[in-house]
Design an enzyme around this catalytic site. Structure first.
Site, mmCIF file in Angstrom:
data_model
loop_
_atom_site.group_PDB
_atom_site.id
_atom_site.type_symbol
_atom_site.label_atom_id
_atom_site.label_comp_id
_atom_site.label_asym_id
_atom_site.label_seq_id
_atom_site.Cartn_x
_atom_site.Cartn_y
_atom_site.Cartn_z
ATOM 1 N N ARG A 198 4.728 -9.810 13.617
ATOM 2 C CA ARG A 198 4.554 -10.524 12.351
ATOM 3 C C ARG A 198 5.835 -11.265 12.000
ATOM 4 N NH1 ARG A 198 6.059 -9.600 7.359
ATOM 5 N NH2 ARG A 198 6.589 -7.410 7.591
ATOM 6 N N ARG A 201 11.723 -11.379 14.600
ATOM 7 C CA ARG A 201 12.167 -9.994 14.475
ATOM 8 C C ARG A 201 12.197 -9.234 15.788
ATOM 9 N NH1 ARG A 201 9.107 -8.475 8.805
ATOM 10 N NH2 ARG A 201 10.501 -9.752 7.556
ATOM 11 N N LEU A 211 -0.508 -4.917 -2.599
ATOM 12 C CA LEU A 211 -0.880 -6.313 -2.792
ATOM 13 C C LEU A 211 -2.342 -6.554 -2.453
ATOM 14 C CD1 LEU A 211 2.241 -8.242 -1.505
ATOM 15 C CD2 LEU A 211 1.462 -7.961 -3.851
ATOM 16 N N ALA A 212 -2.790 -6.027 -1.310
ATOM 17 C CA ALA A 212 -4.173 -6.270 -0.897
ATOM 18 C C ALA A 212 -5.149 -5.530 -1.811
ATOM 19 C CB ALA A 212 -4.366 -5.852 0.560
ATOM 20 N N GLY A 213 -4.889 -4.262 -2.062
ATOM 21 C CA GLY A 213 -5.817 -3.446 -2.849
ATOM 22 C C GLY A 213 -5.889 -3.890 -4.299
ATOM 23 N N GLU A 248 -2.119 -4.732 5.602
ATOM 24 C CA GLU A 248 -1.520 -4.125 6.796
ATOM 25 C C GLU A 248 -2.486 -3.165 7.484
ATOM 26 O OE1 GLU A 248 2.260 -2.224 6.030
ATOM 27 O OE2 GLU A 248 2.607 -1.761 8.147
ATOM 28 N N HIS A 277 12.198 -3.790 12.760
ATOM 29 C CA HIS A 277 12.922 -4.802 11.999
ATOM 30 C C HIS A 277 14.396 -4.778 12.374
ATOM 31 C CE1 HIS A 277 14.323 -7.288 8.760
ATOM 32 N NE2 HIS A 277 13.086 -7.493 8.367
#
Lengths: 250, 638
Positions: free
Chosen positions: B436, B331, B43-45, B426, B266
């Site tokens: 998070r 979490r 997503l970021a890249g 991340e 998680h």
């Protein structure tokens, strides 16, 4: 349990390949198929032999990386599952299992069971998008989408681009993959604007990559791990016909 | 090493707008003269590479997968948060900001988090415009669900495949730019080192995973979006290929590594089934909207099937301990609560390492069809892995390593302390503090890539006025030679241990000594054993084949070699932080009722570690966390 594997080994794209037999000993029914291959590879490496190259990444059925033909069926024949979601509980003690790579002219073998699927990327690059750049878009709720359309678009959008549809097809056709993208975007108001242009571009790119033609046998739908419906191919044909009839410059 | 976060002055709500105005710009015609390398296509890249190319920069994007569409963001299930307040339930940018700061146990940087909440609304607009098929109501407007750590409904979703759909949106935007020739894509190519010239990041050395060729790629700025390091634990919900190599090599070239001990376990994963296990599978947190978590009240009932345990003998421990958040506790809290009941031997399933996530009440209330509509694919996934039908019997879940909040240190511009090296998603440390919240990773990755780095990178170019690096510069030759030497070394050992077996040993050690609960003793033990394991790796690992072909074992060996070094920094950071906060739980520091006990007087800072050389301990630099808006309180979800 114990299994016999007949695995396609091929050093690189140009070298000839062949089947090699391996024993998978004392494997467990709760193992995944890929974990069984991990075990076989560990044993091969302990004997200083080259492990079997195969692709996998997320191992939960969503990244679309894993790509094995098992006993002639891409992903092994469990309904709606990729090979990484296939577990040995679906095999019997003493079974002989044939493992091959995707076979299609447009997906050349890289090594053993690893193939090059970059043709799919090039198809998307040709027009599998909405031509919007970052910024300058309206508020998300300014574009209402009927729930039924959104759901149908999502059914198509689930495609993981694994290529099983191509591997299953006797003509190595990529129609289900292209149909999924054309339908996903074409069903939504955001994608309707360039619908005709998109379908023409994608079909042109698909043909240029050397994928075969569709004769609607439905083998693609049968093996698709995301159970993408053949109806989308009908929709693709219709969208393509409309685009051609309109004859709009693309 | 000096760290300046470059946080703009002025009121919190105006910092980003003010900063955007103050950032220097690059003339549109000049942008194409700047080469940007983006490593990673999640997503970021992907969002960064696409957006930078749209702006006019010349972009090269690298990923180790065979296609940029396969990055691990694709596996995110539940959703993405945004402060749209479409539900009219009291949400606002400030509330999302506050929930995120509080959820992170007051260990995140206030200004970054506020900006994240601000741009969250733009992300949803952008994704809808791209054709992301978010869930809709009958009106045609967007639907929302609730997620852990929040009392409002602000999570946008696309069935249980939100990460996939958002990534495909970013991937398609990236493909559009590849088609235009504005991005050159390098799939199946792995970054193996960073090249720093005169103190600035000037390129990378990468290996073509098919041909084995090792080559230099010079550029004007490097953007790392290479994800987290959860696979240091061997078993995690990460994809098999996820690794620390890019960020670790950058660390060894001078970039500070911040808060490595902030790791997220998680609570809802499918329990381990045996020693052969290669990875763990997450069941989305969204399931906790309708599922109720319980174990038997008495440990003797652990062997009974769930249907034999009457309602009165069940302990819905999250609802009991946290009545206001119930099954939607954050979490870290939900994970520790599960560990606690399993430690009391009240766990269920093989080995007693599991708790029930039960949908019987929800099915009774809403009908099986509604549950299938909401979570059908998750129930199918559960059935495929376990062979059990969760519509009829409760799911069994157990916590697993999932996400890493720590990462390379970055300033407000998302630039590391090495000028020209930007770190997104991340891979950086900045927004989630010590824990998070669910549906915030997708938000952060896309915020960084679509809306932050495209602004800040231009400022770097405009203000640093660096010369273009030449590929013939001695530094490129030197780094290339080092990379070749390491590859050759790995191939020449020909020992007796497989890479997997050594990685598994490292993972087990970390899970036991530096996992859900840590103590000074356990961490010291780990710090004692990691160097031994590393030595064994370099003495006895067996990497077959050679370096000039596709060699998956060689790729894996290089990644594990870096995990072997990184693990030590992780434990060192955990040992130095004498407090509990978020995902970092030190048993010595807990409240009477077993909650994490922070020590704000001594530890309200970002711990940024700087590399000093192979035989020297890293140096710790502290960035104090100054809260101008919020008051640090003890987190309470009761």
């Amino acid at each position: 349990m114990n299994l016999t594997l007949k695995v396609w080994r091929q050093k690189n794209a140009t070298a000839p390949g062949r089947f090699e037999a391996y024993e998978a000993k004392d494997v467990l029914p709760e193992m995944s198929f890929l974990e069984m291959l991990d075990v076989v590879n560990e044993e091969l490496m302990e004997r200083d032999e080259e492990p079997i190259a195969f692709d996998s990444d997320c191992r939960e059925g969503i990244c679309g990386t894993c790509s094995l033909v098992i006993n002639g069926i891409p992903h092994g024949g469990r309904k709606g599952a990729t090979v990484c979601q296939l577990h040995l509980r679906h095999f019997k003690e003493g079974d002989t299992i044939t493992i091959e790579p995707w076979r299609a002219k447009a997906f050349p073998v890289v090594r053993d069971l690893v193939v090059d699927r970059s043709a799919f990327d090039r198809i998307i690059q040709a027009g599998g998008f909405v031509s919007v750049s970052t910024g300058g878009v309206p508020d998300a709720n300014a574009i209402p989408v009927p729930k039924a359309d959104a759901e149908l678009a999502m059914d198509a959008a689930q495609c993981i681009g694994c290529g099983a549809c191509v591997a299953a097809c006797k003509n190595a056709s990529a129609m289900l993959f292209v149909a999924a993208k054309v339908s996903h975007l074409g069903l939504l108001p955001q994608g309707k604007v360039e619908k005709d242009r998109r379908v023409a571009k994608l079909v042109e790119a698909m043909d240029a990559e050397g994928f075969g033609n569709c004769t609607v046998t439905g083998s693609c739908e049968a093996v698709c791990p995301k159970e993408i419906s053949l109806h989308f191919i009908a929709r693709l044909n219709r969208d393509y016909a409309v685009a051609m009839l309109k004859g709009r410059a693309v | 090493m000096t760290l300046d976060a470059h946080i703009p002055s002025g009121p919190l709500a105006q910092k980003w707008d003010k900063h955007k105005f103050e950032l220097k710009l690059i003339n549109p015609a000049n942008k194409r003269k700047f080469d940007v390398i983006v490593v990673g296509s999640g997503l970021a890249g992907a969002s960064a590479a696409a957006t930078l190319a749209e702006l006019g920069y010349s972009v090269k994007c690298f990923c180790f997968q065979d296609s940029p569409r396969r990055a691990h963001s694709i596996a995110a299930q539940g959703g993405i948060n945004a402060a749209k307040n479409y539900k009219n339930d009291g949400d606002s940018i400030y509330r999302l900001f506050y929930d995120t700061i509080k959820g992170g146990d007051f260990r995140a940087r206030e200004a970054n988090v506020y900006r994240l909440a601000q741009v969250s609304v733009n992300i949803i607009d952008q994704c809808v415009a791209q054709g992301v098929p978010f869930a809709r109501e009958y009106s045609g407007y967007l639907d929302n669900r609730s997620f852990g750590g929040a009392q409002v409904s602000r999570t946008f979703y696309a069935r249980g495949q939100t990460g996939q759909q958002l990534l495909l949106g970013a991937y398609q935007a990236l493909c559009r730019q590849i088609g235009f020739g504005n991005v050159k894509m390098f799939p199946r190519t792995e970054m193996l080192d960073l090249v720093v010239i005169d103190g600035h990041a000037k390129g990378i050395v990468a290996r073509d995973l098919v041909s084995g060729e090792i080559a230099s790629h010079p550029c004007d700025a490097v953007v790392l979006a290479t994800g987290g390091y959860g696979n240091v634990f061997f078993l995690s919900t990460n994809a098999k290929g996820c690794n620390v190599t890019a960020t670790w090599r950058a660390y060894k070239k001078g970039a500070a590594f911040a808060n490595p001990c902030y790791t997220q376990i998680h609570p809802t994963c499918i329990p381990v089934s045996g020693d052969h296990q290669s990875k763990l599978t997450l069941m989305s947190e969204s399931l906790r909207n309708d599922g109720r978590v319980w174990v038997p009240k008495r440990k003797e009932d652990g062997s009974k099937s769930s249907s034999q345990i009457p309602e009165a003998d069940r302990d819905y421990f999250l609802e009991r301990k946290y009545p206001s958040y119930g099954n939607l506790a954050p979490r870290d809290i939900a994970s520790r609560a599960a560990k606690e009941v399993c430690d009391e031997r009240r766990g269920v399933g093989p080995g007693g390492l599991g708790v029930y996530l039960d949908f019987a009440d929800a099915i009774k209330r809403l009908g099986e069809d509604k549950i299938r509509e909401r979570y059908g694919n998750l129930f199918d996934m559960y059935e495929k892995i376990t062979g059990e039908n969760a519509y009829q019997t409760p799911m069994r879940i157990y916590p697993a390593m999932h996400y890493t909040m720590g990462g390379l240190w970055v300033d407000y511009n998302l630039m590391s302390n090495v000028p020209g090296l930007f770190v997104l998603g991340e891979a950086n440390f900045s927004d989630h503090g010590a824990n998070r919240l669910g549906a915030s990773a997708l938000m952060q990755g896309l915020a960084d890539g679509y809306f932050i780095v495209p602004y800040t990178i231009g400022h770097y170019f405009a203000s640093s006025k660096q010369a273009k690096p030449s590929i013939s510069h001695a530094e490129f030759k030197k780094v290339e030679a080092e990379v070749r030497a390491q590859t050759q070394k790995l191939l020449s050992i020909r020992g007796k241990r497989t890479v997997t077996s050594l990685h598994r040993d490292l993972g087990r050690l970390l899970w036991e000594k530096c996992g859900m609960a840590r103590t000074e003793t356990s961490l010291k033990e780990a710090l004692n054993r990691i160097p031994m394991l590393r030595e064994e790796f370099w003495k006895d690992v067996n990497v077959t084949g050679d370096g000039c072909e596709l060699n998956q074992n060689l790729e894996y060996a290089g990644r594990v070699a870096d995990f072997m070094e990184f693990a030590e920094l992780l434990c060192l950071d955990a040992l130095h932080r004498n407090e509990s906060c978020g995902g970092h739980f030190r048993e010595e520091y807990q409240t009477e009722d077993g909650e994490a006990k922070r020590d704000d007087d001594h530890f309200a800072y970002v711990a940024a570690w700087g590399y000093q050389g192979p035989d020297k301990p890293p140096v710790l630099q502290k960035e104090p966390l100054v809260y101008e808006e919020v008051h640090m309180t003890q987190r309470s979800y009761k």
